[in-house]
Design a protein around this motif. Structure first.
Motif, mmCIF file in Angstrom:
data_model
loop_
_atom_site.group_PDB
_atom_site.id
_atom_site.type_symbol
_atom_site.label_atom_id
_atom_site.label_comp_id
_atom_site.label_asym_id
_atom_site.label_seq_id
_atom_site.Cartn_x
_atom_site.Cartn_y
_atom_site.Cartn_z
ATOM 1 N N GLU A 140 0.732 -1.219 -0.143
ATOM 2 C CA GLU A 140 0.214 -0.048 -0.123
ATOM 3 C C GLU A 140 0.947 1.113 -0.223
ATOM 4 O OE1 GLU A 140 -3.183 -0.175 -0.585
ATOM 5 O OE2 GLU A 140 -4.241 -1.700 1.016
ATOM 6 N N LEU A 141 2.309 1.017 -0.069
ATOM 7 C CA LEU A 141 3.072 2.498 0.039
ATOM 8 C C LEU A 141 2.456 3.562 -1.169
ATOM 9 C CD1 LEU A 141 6.532 1.375 -0.826
ATOM 10 C CD2 LEU A 141 5.527 2.407 1.181
ATOM 11 N N PRO A 142 1.727 3.256 -2.300
ATOM 12 C CA PRO A 142 1.187 4.171 -3.149
ATOM 13 C C PRO A 142 0.207 4.742 -2.057
ATOM 14 C CG PRO A 142 1.363 2.411 -4.882
ATOM 15 C CD PRO A 142 2.064 1.867 -2.868
ATOM 16 N N LEU A 193 -14.408 9.115 1.291
ATOM 17 C CA LEU A 193 -15.248 8.032 0.475
ATOM 18 C C LEU A 193 -14.013 8.064 -0.835
ATOM 19 C CD1 LEU A 193 -16.301 5.005 0.738
ATOM 20 C CD2 LEU A 193 -17.477 6.163 -0.777
ATOM 21 N N VAL A 194 -13.122 6.809 -0.937
ATOM 22 C CA VAL A 194 -12.552 6.653 -2.061
ATOM 23 C C VAL A 194 -12.951 5.680 -2.835
ATOM 24 C CG1 VAL A 194 -10.626 5.956 -3.283
ATOM 25 C CG2 VAL A 194 -10.805 8.072 -1.747
ATOM 26 N N PRO A 195 -13.195 5.810 -4.164
ATOM 27 C CA PRO A 195 -14.134 4.362 -4.836
ATOM 28 C C PRO A 195 -13.483 3.439 -4.399
ATOM 29 C CG PRO A 195 -14.579 5.988 -6.600
ATOM 30 C CD PRO A 195 -13.257 6.630 -5.180
ATOM 31 N N PRO A 253 -1.420 1.190 -8.305
ATOM 32 C CA PRO A 253 -0.654 2.985 -8.363
ATOM 33 C C PRO A 253 -2.233 3.296 -8.048
ATOM 34 C CG PRO A 253 0.459 1.167 -8.786
ATOM 35 C CD PRO A 253 -1.115 0.734 -8.982
ATOM 36 N N ALA A 254 -3.308 2.880 -8.800
ATOM 37 C CA ALA A 254 -4.671 4.646 -8.985
ATOM 38 C C ALA A 254 -4.687 5.150 -7.911
ATOM 39 C CB ALA A 254 -5.816 4.146 -9.657
ATOM 40 N N VAL A 255 -4.652 4.540 -6.741
ATOM 41 C CA VAL A 255 -5.742 5.080 -5.280
ATOM 42 C C VAL A 255 -4.438 5.832 -5.194
ATOM 43 C CG1 VAL A 255 -3.666 3.535 -4.097
ATOM 44 C CG2 VAL A 255 -6.579 3.915 -3.711
ATOM 45 N N ALA A 256 -2.911 6.268 -5.226
ATOM 46 C CA ALA A 256 -2.312 7.715 -4.762
ATOM 47 C C ALA A 256 -3.081 8.493 -5.928
ATOM 48 C CB ALA A 256 -1.455 7.487 -5.378
ATOM 49 N N ASP A 257 -3.605 8.121 -7.322
ATOM 50 C CA ASP A 257 -3.845 9.335 -8.384
ATOM 51 C C ASP A 257 -6.124 9.678 -7.419
ATOM 52 O OD1 ASP A 257 -2.381 9.667 -9.806
ATOM 53 O OD2 ASP A 257 -3.502 8.051 -11.425
ATOM 54 N N ALA A 258 -6.604 8.803 -6.774
ATOM 55 C CA ALA A 258 -7.919 9.075 -6.104
ATOM 56 C C ALA A 258 -7.629 9.463 -5.022
ATOM 57 C CB ALA A 258 -8.389 8.249 -6.072
#
Length: 232
Positions: free
Chosen positions: A74-76, A130-132, A139-144
């Protein structure tokens, strides 16, 4: 705080969270930012209840492993929060039951997941976004997270779990505990029309304790900063 003491503190808080059932198995992760810009982080596939201080992941300022076991996938997520919450010194991510359950409810507002039920829910965790859903480690969670522009210290990942940034490791842990208890209260009171804190009561918390929430509470993002716990 010395490196050795900080490692012990990470393991102590992690064990406490695990032993109280707030993150099962090898789930959850913790990181702390170091004075040189690097981090200490919990390793991948490691139970928070059974960490070895000497094997914590030591990362440089670019997030590269320099010592210890391979870090959490989960580093991103951690990197994005540190980048956008510039005052954050620690991040805690768990798979706590009640917060995860709330993340699955269809009616929640992504900009304000939990209603203002108690003073400490706002004083510790603040407003929660809330993040989807993203696959763990995507890595896309970092953009969110970056899309929130640092406005939230507390974020709920849909169908996954909460993540909290704090001005210290203790502050991040306390905020996470308060978020989970508030999620539990929310589920207990769902559809019962509970009495919420009023706008005037929230404004009083903001004035007295510098609580980091918008006004009115029900809509809009919180201001930036790490989020701090007020004095008892």
């Amino acid at each position: 705080m010395s490196d050795a003491r900080l490692r012990e503190e990470i393991c102590r808080f992690a064990r406490s969270l695990f032993e109280r059932g707030l993150t099962p198995g090898a789930s959850g992760n913790i990181s702390v930012r170091l004075p040189d810009g690097g981090w200490l982080a919990t390793p991948t596939n490691a139970s928070l209840g059974h960490l070895d201080p000497a094997r914590l992941s030591r990362l440089d300022a670019q997030g590269r492993l320099v010592a210890g076991d391979p870090p959490t996938k989960e580093l991103p997520l951690h990197s994005a929060l540190y980048d956008t919450r510039t005052g954050a010194q620690a991040i805690v991510h768990l798979h706590s039951t009640h917060a995860v359950a709330v993340s699955m409810l269809p009616e929640i507002d992504p900009a304000c997941v939990l209603p203002p039920l108690t003073a400490y829910s706002l004083m510790r965790a603040g407003q929660v976004a809330l993040v989807p859903y993203y696959r763990p480690g995507d890595p896309a969670v970092a953009d969110a997270i970056k899309g929130l522009a640092g406005r939230y210290a507390s974020v709920l990942l849909a169908n996954h779990g909460p993540v909290v940034a704090g001005a210290s490791l203790e502050a991040a842990v306390f905020a996470m505990e308060e978020l989970e208890e508030t999620a539990k209260l929310h589920l207990l009171l769902r559809n019962l029309n509970p009495r919420l804190l009023t706008p005037a009561q929230i404004a009083d918390l903001v004035e007295v304790f510098g609580v980091d929430v918008p006004a009115p509470h029900a809509h809009g993002p919180a201001a930036g900063g790490a989020g701090t716990a007020p004095p008892e």
